[in-house]
Design a protein around this motif. Structure first.
Motif, PDB file in Angstrom:
ATOM      1  N   VAL A  23       3.827  -3.078  -6.306  1.00 38.12           N
ATOM      2  CA  VAL A  23       4.393  -1.598  -6.232  1.00 38.12           C
ATOM      3  C   VAL A  23       5.130  -1.435  -4.978  1.00 38.12           C
ATOM      4  O   VAL A  23       4.806  -1.836  -3.941  1.00 38.12           O
ATOM      5  N   GLY A  24       6.170  -0.389  -5.103  1.00 43.50           N
ATOM      6  CA  GLY A  24       6.779   0.030  -3.978  1.00 43.50           C
ATOM      7  C   GLY A  24       6.256   0.830  -2.971  1.00 43.50           C
ATOM      8  O   GLY A  24       5.629   1.764  -3.443  1.00 43.50           O
ATOM      9  N   LEU A  25       5.924   0.356  -1.740  1.00 44.09           N
ATOM     10  CA  LEU A  25       5.363   1.338  -0.862  1.00 44.09           C
ATOM     11  C   LEU A  25       6.348   1.440   0.393  1.00 44.09           C
ATOM     12  O   LEU A  25       7.258   0.502   0.705  1.00 44.09           O
ATOM     13  N   PRO A  26       6.272   2.523   1.105  1.00 48.00           N
ATOM     14  CA  PRO A  26       6.924   2.608   2.545  1.00 48.00           C
ATOM     15  C   PRO A  26       6.737   1.635   3.396  1.00 48.00           C
ATOM     16  O   PRO A  26       5.830   1.092   3.528  1.00 48.00           O
ATOM     17  N   ASN A  27       7.712   1.136   4.192  1.00 47.99           N
ATOM     18  CA  ASN A  27       7.902  -0.023   4.963  1.00 47.99           C
ATOM     19  C   ASN A  27       6.552  -0.015   5.851  1.00 47.99           C
ATOM     20  O   ASN A  27       6.099  -1.077   6.135  1.00 47.99           O
ATOM     21  N   SER A  28       6.275   1.246   6.461  1.00 47.85           N
ATOM     22  CA  SER A  28       5.356   1.270   7.604  1.00 47.85           C
ATOM     23  C   SER A  28       3.900   0.913   6.812  1.00 47.85           C
ATOM     24  O   SER A  28       3.033   0.490   7.455  1.00 47.85           O
ATOM     25  N   LEU A  29       3.704   1.364   5.548  1.00 53.10           N
ATOM     26  CA  LEU A  29       2.397   1.059   4.991  1.00 53.10           C
ATOM     27  C   LEU A  29       2.381  -0.308   4.641  1.00 53.10           C
ATOM     28  O   LEU A  29       1.239  -0.943   4.734  1.00 53.10           O
ATOM     29  N   MET A  30       3.493  -1.079   4.160  1.00 55.44           N
ATOM     30  CA  MET A  30       3.399  -2.464   3.859  1.00 55.44           C
ATOM     31  C   MET A  30       2.999  -3.346   5.250  1.00 55.44           C
ATOM     32  O   MET A  30       2.307  -4.413   5.021  1.00 55.44           O
ATOM     33  N   LYS A  31       3.235  -2.877   6.354  1.00 56.08           N
ATOM     34  CA  LYS A  31       3.066  -3.512   7.438  1.00 56.08           C
ATOM     35  C   LYS A  31       1.776  -3.475   7.902  1.00 56.08           C
ATOM     36  O   LYS A  31       1.012  -4.391   8.235  1.00 56.08           O
ATOM     37  N   LYS A  32       1.185  -2.012   7.792  1.00 54.02           N
ATOM     38  CA  LYS A  32      -0.087  -1.666   8.124  1.00 54.02           C
ATOM     39  C   LYS A  32      -1.190  -2.263   7.341  1.00 54.02           C
ATOM     40  O   LYS A  32      -2.287  -2.872   7.576  1.00 54.02           O
ATOM     41  N   ALA A  35      -1.722  -6.027   1.989  1.00 52.01           N
ATOM     42  CA  ALA A  35      -2.383  -6.352   0.681  1.00 52.01           C
ATOM     43  C   ALA A  35      -2.039  -5.232  -0.402  1.00 52.01           C
ATOM     44  O   ALA A  35      -2.409  -5.401  -1.735  1.00 52.01           O
ATOM     45  N   ALA A  36      -1.786  -4.183   0.357  1.00 58.76           N
ATOM     46  CA  ALA A  36      -1.667  -2.758  -0.495  1.00 58.76           C
ATOM     47  C   ALA A  36      -0.691  -2.740  -1.655  1.00 58.76           C
ATOM     48  O   ALA A  36      -1.228  -2.187  -2.796  1.00 58.76           O
ATOM     49  N   GLU A  37       0.225  -3.398  -1.371  1.00 63.28           N
ATOM     50  CA  GLU A  37       1.256  -3.696  -2.615  1.00 63.28           C
ATOM     51  C   GLU A  37       0.805  -4.145  -3.901  1.00 63.28           C
ATOM     52  O   GLU A  37       1.527  -4.099  -4.715  1.00 63.28           O
ATOM     53  N   ARG A  38      -0.204  -5.099  -3.828  1.00 62.59           N
ATOM     54  CA  ARG A  38      -0.646  -5.496  -4.951  1.00 62.59           C
ATOM     55  C   ARG A  38      -2.125  -5.032  -5.537  1.00 62.59           C
ATOM     56  O   ARG A  38      -2.745  -5.642  -6.275  1.00 62.59           O
ATOM     57  N   ALA A  39      -2.567  -4.026  -4.674  1.00 63.42           N
ATOM     58  CA  ALA A  39      -3.882  -3.602  -4.950  1.00 63.42           C
ATOM     59  C   ALA A  39      -3.834  -2.622  -6.152  1.00 63.42           C
ATOM     60  O   ALA A  39      -2.891  -1.709  -6.191  1.00 63.42           O
ATOM     61  N   LEU A  40      -4.669  -2.676  -6.830  1.00 61.23           N
ATOM     62  CA  LEU A  40      -5.093  -1.389  -8.071  1.00 61.23           C
ATOM     63  C   LEU A  40      -4.866  -0.017  -7.532  1.00 61.23           C
ATOM     64  O   LEU A  40      -4.299   0.586  -8.103  1.00 61.23           O
ATOM     65  N   TRP A  42      -3.471   1.099  -5.291  1.00 59.12           N
ATOM     66  CA  TRP A  42      -2.020   1.774  -4.907  1.00 59.12           C
ATOM     67  C   TRP A  42      -1.169   1.831  -6.156  1.00 59.12           C
ATOM     68  O   TRP A  42       0.049   2.115  -5.762  1.00 59.12           O
ATOM     69  N   GLN A  43      -1.530   1.406  -7.163  1.00 56.07           N
ATOM     70  CA  GLN A  43      -0.692   1.165  -8.446  1.00 56.07           C
ATOM     71  C   GLN A  43      -0.456   2.798  -9.126  1.00 56.07           C
ATOM     72  O   GLN A  43      -1.474   3.481  -9.100  1.00 56.07           O
ATOM     73  N   TYR A  44       0.573   2.975  -9.538  1.00 53.44           N
ATOM     74  CA  TYR A  44       0.946   4.241 -10.180  1.00 53.44           C
ATOM     75  C   TYR A  44       0.275   4.317 -11.443  1.00 53.44           C
ATOM     76  O   TYR A  44       0.215   3.198 -12.271  1.00 53.44           O
ATOM     77  N   LEU A  45      -0.650   5.438 -11.825  1.00 54.25           N
ATOM     78  CA  LEU A  45      -1.358   5.543 -12.912  1.00 54.25           C
ATOM     79  C   LEU A  45      -0.386   5.717 -14.187  1.00 54.25           C
ATOM     80  O   LEU A  45      -0.755   5.387 -15.322  1.00 54.25           O
TER      81      LEU A  45
END
Length: 141
Positions: A23-32, A35-40, A42-45
């Motif tokens: 899922v698309g996340l802001p760059n700062s969140l992807m760095k912090k 694993a969030a970009e593949r976590a359920l 963080w997925q759009y409902l």
């Protein structure tokens, strides 16, 4: 709503099995949270029907459903339900505000929830409720 959550989880599980599920996340969140970009969580409902390749990272990402897609679905649901009145997504906003007023929430709370800068804008909903002084319930009742 639980059906939507279950459906979204199964779609995500399927995408993960294919090596996708980003899922698309802001760059700062992807760095912090790498694993969030593949976590359920963080997925759009309500995801887009199409996953697209993000050329920057060379991964397939699923974004959110566009507002236009949602508006079309609501219009279609109104027609299928046989409702012969004008309605759309914004109708939910009006209904929400009216129900809050009808059940006794104060106008300032409703103003804040709707994001109105002026209470006069929120007061538009009071004419719909039409509660006279005898219909107002005391908190002591």
């Amino acid at each position: 709503m639980s059906q939507q959550i279950q459906w979204r989880k199964s779609l995500h599980d399927y995408e993960l099995s294919l090596g996708e599920g980003y899922v698309g996340l802001p760059n700062s969140l992807m760095k912090k949270y790498p694993a969030a970009e593949r976590a359920l969580s963080w997925q759009y409902l309500f995801p887009s029907a199409i996953a697209r390749v993000d050329n920057t990272f060379n991964v397939k990402r699923r974004w959110y459903t566009s507002t236009r897609t949602l508006q079309k679905a609501v219009k279609r649901a109104i027609q299928i339900a046989g409702v012969h009145k004008h309605g759309g997504c914004h109708t939910f906003r009006h209904t929400f505000a009216t129900e809050l007023l009808r059940t006794g929430y104060d106008i300032r709370t409703i103003q804040e929830l709707l994001g109105h800068t002026s209470v006069q804008t929120t007061q538009i909903y009071t004419h719909v409720v039409k509660q006279g002084p005898y219909e107002v319930r005391s908190p002591l009742d």
